[in-house]
Scaffold this motif. Sequence first.
Motif, short mmCIF file in Angstrom:
data_model
loop_
_atom_site.label_atom_id
_atom_site.label_comp_id
_atom_site.label_asym_id
_atom_site.label_seq_id
_atom_site.Cartn_x
_atom_site.Cartn_y
_atom_site.Cartn_z
N VAL A 88 0.85 -1.20 0.00
CA VAL A 88 0.00 0.00 0.00
C VAL A 88 0.88 1.25 0.00
CG1 VAL A 88 -1.57 1.35 1.46
CG2 VAL A 88 -2.07 -1.05 0.98
N ILE A 101 2.50 0.95 -14.32
CA ILE A 101 2.29 0.29 -13.02
C ILE A 101 3.00 -1.06 -13.01
CG2 ILE A 101 0.52 -0.85 -11.60
CD1 ILE A 101 -1.35 1.54 -12.47
N ARG A 102 2.87 -1.80 -14.09
CA ARG A 102 3.53 -3.11 -14.16
C ARG A 102 5.05 -2.98 -14.12
NH1 ARG A 102 0.48 -7.77 -16.02
NH2 ARG A 102 -1.68 -7.18 -16.43
N LEU A 125 6.35 -1.23 -10.04
CA LEU A 125 6.04 -1.70 -8.68
C LEU A 125 6.64 -3.08 -8.40
CD1 LEU A 125 2.41 -0.33 -8.39
CD2 LEU A 125 4.26 0.15 -6.79
N ASN A 126 7.91 -3.21 -8.78
CA ASN A 126 8.54 -4.52 -8.63
C ASN A 126 9.42 -4.64 -7.39
OD1 ASN A 126 7.67 -6.21 -10.94
ND2 ASN A 126 8.32 -4.40 -12.05
N ASN A 141 8.17 -4.90 -4.37
CA ASN A 141 7.42 -5.57 -3.30
C ASN A 141 7.10 -7.01 -3.69
OD1 ASN A 141 6.89 -2.59 -3.05
ND2 ASN A 141 6.04 -3.34 -1.13
N LEU A 142 7.21 -7.87 -2.70
CA LEU A 142 6.99 -9.28 -2.96
C LEU A 142 5.72 -9.75 -2.27
CD1 LEU A 142 9.09 -11.62 -4.00
CD2 LEU A 142 8.57 -12.37 -1.71
N TYR A 202 -0.74 -9.83 -7.05
CA TYR A 202 -0.31 -8.81 -8.00
C TYR A 202 -1.41 -8.36 -8.97
CZ TYR A 202 4.42 -10.45 -6.65
OH TYR A 202 5.54 -10.82 -5.98
N ILE A 210 -2.62 -4.42 -9.30
CA ILE A 210 -2.63 -3.63 -10.54
C ILE A 210 -4.00 -2.97 -10.70
CG2 ILE A 210 -2.53 -3.75 -13.07
CD1 ILE A 210 -0.54 -6.16 -12.65
N ILE A 267 -0.54 -17.26 -9.93
CA ILE A 267 0.75 -16.57 -9.72
C ILE A 267 1.73 -17.48 -8.98
CG2 ILE A 267 1.83 -14.61 -8.55
CD1 ILE A 267 -0.86 -13.06 -9.27
N ARG A 323 7.65 -11.09 -9.60
CA ARG A 323 7.19 -9.79 -9.09
C ARG A 323 5.99 -9.34 -9.91
NH1 ARG A 323 10.58 -7.71 -4.60
NH2 ARG A 323 12.05 -9.41 -4.40
N LEU A 324 5.47 -8.21 -9.53
CA LEU A 324 4.23 -7.73 -10.16
C LEU A 324 4.35 -7.64 -11.69
CD1 LEU A 324 1.92 -5.05 -8.76
CD2 LEU A 324 2.90 -4.61 -11.00
#
Lengths: 205, 734
Positions: free
Chosen positions: A156, A174-175, A178-179, A181-182, A188, A192, B633, B665-666
């Motif tokens: 958040v 965004i993709r 935002l890498n 955070n796991l 995920y 998004i 995922i 990851r995302l």
Amino acid sequence: MTDQHKHQRPPSGFNRRAFLKGSGAAATALAGGTGLVQAEEATTKIVGPDLKPITLNVNGKDHKVQAEPRTTLLEVLRLQLDLTGAKPVCTHGSSGASTVWVEGKPVEAATTLALDCVGKKIRTVESLGGDKIDPVPTAFVHHDAMQCGFCTPGFVVAVRAFLDKNPQASEAEIRAGLNGNLCRCGTYANVIQAALEVVQGGKNG
Amino acid sequence: MAKEYNWPKFGTAALLGTDQDRIDGIPKATGTAKYSYDINYPNMLIARVLGSPHAHCKLTAIDLSAAKQVPGVVSVVAMKEPGNEIRWQGDLIACVAAESEGACAEGLAAIQAQYEMLDVFVMDDQLEAAEAAKRTSKGGDNTQLENEAGEDEDEDEFAEKELQRLFDESAAVVEGYYGIDAITHMCLEPHGSTCKWDDKKLTANLSTQNVSGTAGQFASPLGITAGDVTVHCDFIGGGFGSKFAADPWGVLCAQLAKDTGRPVRLMLDRDIELKTAGARPSAFMKVRAGADKNGVVKVWDSHHWGTGGPAGGAVSQGVIPYVFDPPNRRRKATNISTNTGPSRAWRAPNHPQACAISQTVYDDIAAKLGLDSYDVFLANLPSVSNGKAEVYADQMKVAAKLMDWKAKWHPHGKGQADGDVVTGLGMGIHTWGGGGHPSNCLIKIHPDGGVETSLGSQDLGTGTRTAIGMVVAETFGLPLSAVKVNIGSSAYPASGPSGGSTTIGGVSESNRRGAQDALRTLNELVGKKLGVEPNTLIASGGRIFVEGNPDKGLSWKEACSLLGMQPLEQKGSFVPGGASPLSSSGVAGVQMAEVAVDRATGVVRMKKFVAVQDMGLIVNRQTAASQIYGAAIMGIAFALYEQRIMDPQSGSFLNAELTDYKLPRLGDIGEIVVEMYEPESEYNRGVIGLGEPPVIAPGAAISNAVANALGIRVPVLPLTPERVLNAIEKGRNA
Ligand code: FES
């Protein structure tokens, strides 16, 4: 074959190896050129190794806390201020779960030393809740961008910080952005959607 | 008259099947939800454990005296004695409780231990080496043939000949090696607890999937009874099958709290967590499969092996080949004992590995015959072992449409390349049970209209808390917000552990039963008041009224005021066994993947993933969908990224930190499409668990997509760039 597993503790009572291991702040302390590392060069006043009273400004309020040089910001927030939104997930800061703001910048509290935060404004995920809930956590709930939720507070904060910087972010941005955070539960796809809702719903601000 | 339990008729439910936000969503998203790791008590000590640095050794001496002298250290306890054998790196040696994290670390570093090294074996993919090292044991075998051996024929010899004959008759035979590495659970909240004593009573805030079942595990080693223990877990940061027990570290935490007279928190460090608190067994297989010209597998002969740690424990032979059960097959499993941490249940035990190593074989048959993989899966559906051939066929149609399979399909290795990048499609199918576990709840209706339900269940993040609230609210005709849901304490009525997708069935049963019984009692009072038969009354829209005559009724509040001074308390109970109108078990599921593979770098990118899933009656559509997204995922994770990497010489777990243990990851997940398969017939089956099934097939689907892209099988998952490049290289030399 015998292997000796033993560590000698130096008589000074300050064990540098244990300091690095215990704080989990090795990378930050060494790479960041903090006051503490400089202290070894005698250019700054030496602090520690004992507990020292300090004041930290967290979520707009001053708090008197105690910290050793090796104490991380995360330990202080969680154990002394009971702000447990930021999570201890790994010691190297590669999960993003302990993300908080220091002077407006998102950092991992797990790899930030408490003493380095004196005189700086610290903001935690808890500041997004309370009476007036920020649109980001609201969108997380609305898009179910959480399962176990252990990664969620860090996520958040990361999304809030990212959208503050990129208020009109596209899905592709965004993709790509935002890498840090796991999430083990696999939220995920919903994160998004939550971030997009904040942008598209004009709620970002 | 026997009590009747039922769900609202199809299409008439107010809440069931709708999207509902989780009732605990805001506390989770704003950081105020308290996990075991977050419970702070005044005067609390922090405890951490020392893990063995060696994978196989004997502890010869341990000296805690220096550690005890470290400033801030309050207690140091040995967990192994000299002479004890240690069988994996990270097994617990000793523990320190101290005033701070730093003092703890310093104390651990001051512990002096000596070890005598023993032989190490960790190469779980190498069957011959394991045999040479005497690390193998039988994992079971089973042969099924259409023809029977004659009276005087030796069964084994007959099978050998018969299989050979069938292979000779096959239009295509695939012979190969397939595998999938061991992975860990990597719960973001590690295992552990925060424990506190009040007089002789223990409160254990345990990160657990088993709130009702763990109190006794604390009690006996501590010399108290289960009644003196309360286990709490309001929130848990991941379990995935690894957190069913109090575990030695849980009991130790309670013991330290008792010894020091202070509350203690003991959570495992990340590396110890990965080394010692569970892993999913690996699976490797040599196989020969023969099919007719349509790709229908007629004969299968496989030998698979793998490890579940020191005790062995390969994937069960009973699920090979996966879902498909050809008419003639011989299968055999061998367990390999390794110096790695013991395995624990990992979401859908056995199935993801079995699917990954066997449905890849089916895809290679399609490749060999030059057929569309879709057609080969379809042609083999008559052999599925769960009787769901029609459901699969239907789901395949839905999935193919969402994937645009027919338009995108190209024969294996024959797609158009864009520079070095080739794309491909793959699919897999799966099955699971998901019947409800035993569950009890206590439903209270207060005279002021308040409603609460209490049960010793837990919400792993699946949305159990919200689903329970929906079931009760639906029954009473109230909004979700009107129901208070109390879970996460062993002080509440016992409910089963959350494993095997059994929770939603169990808690829906107990709460629907309890709520329907409570409503019958309340309706008696309302009926008397209104002068109508209680069984003509229904609860809907915040009122209780005569069905078909909404004006003849009372508001919920008015109805509850008839209770007088005391709340109405009603127990709801469910014991599995026999048919129930509220829940059942057994699901199918079809998944398809589209990937892009860069032949120059070996990197596989997810383009699109489609999951079509049946689950009976859907309680909360939104959290159900999240389960499927999350499973996809996690599936992408074990298909492309995550693996436990062991050093063959020392037996060290080389990547036991988040920095080195690669997870997606995302930005790595591509587009994921979730489709709930829900004809009316599904609703009428009642509630069925959903957590496990969608995590099963991604490995096969993604591996098959990569094989379709390259025209070459990358035999072992995860399909890392190195493995992709090696397979391309090998293909070039072949
Ligand atoms: S929700 Fe469980 S780790 Fe992200």
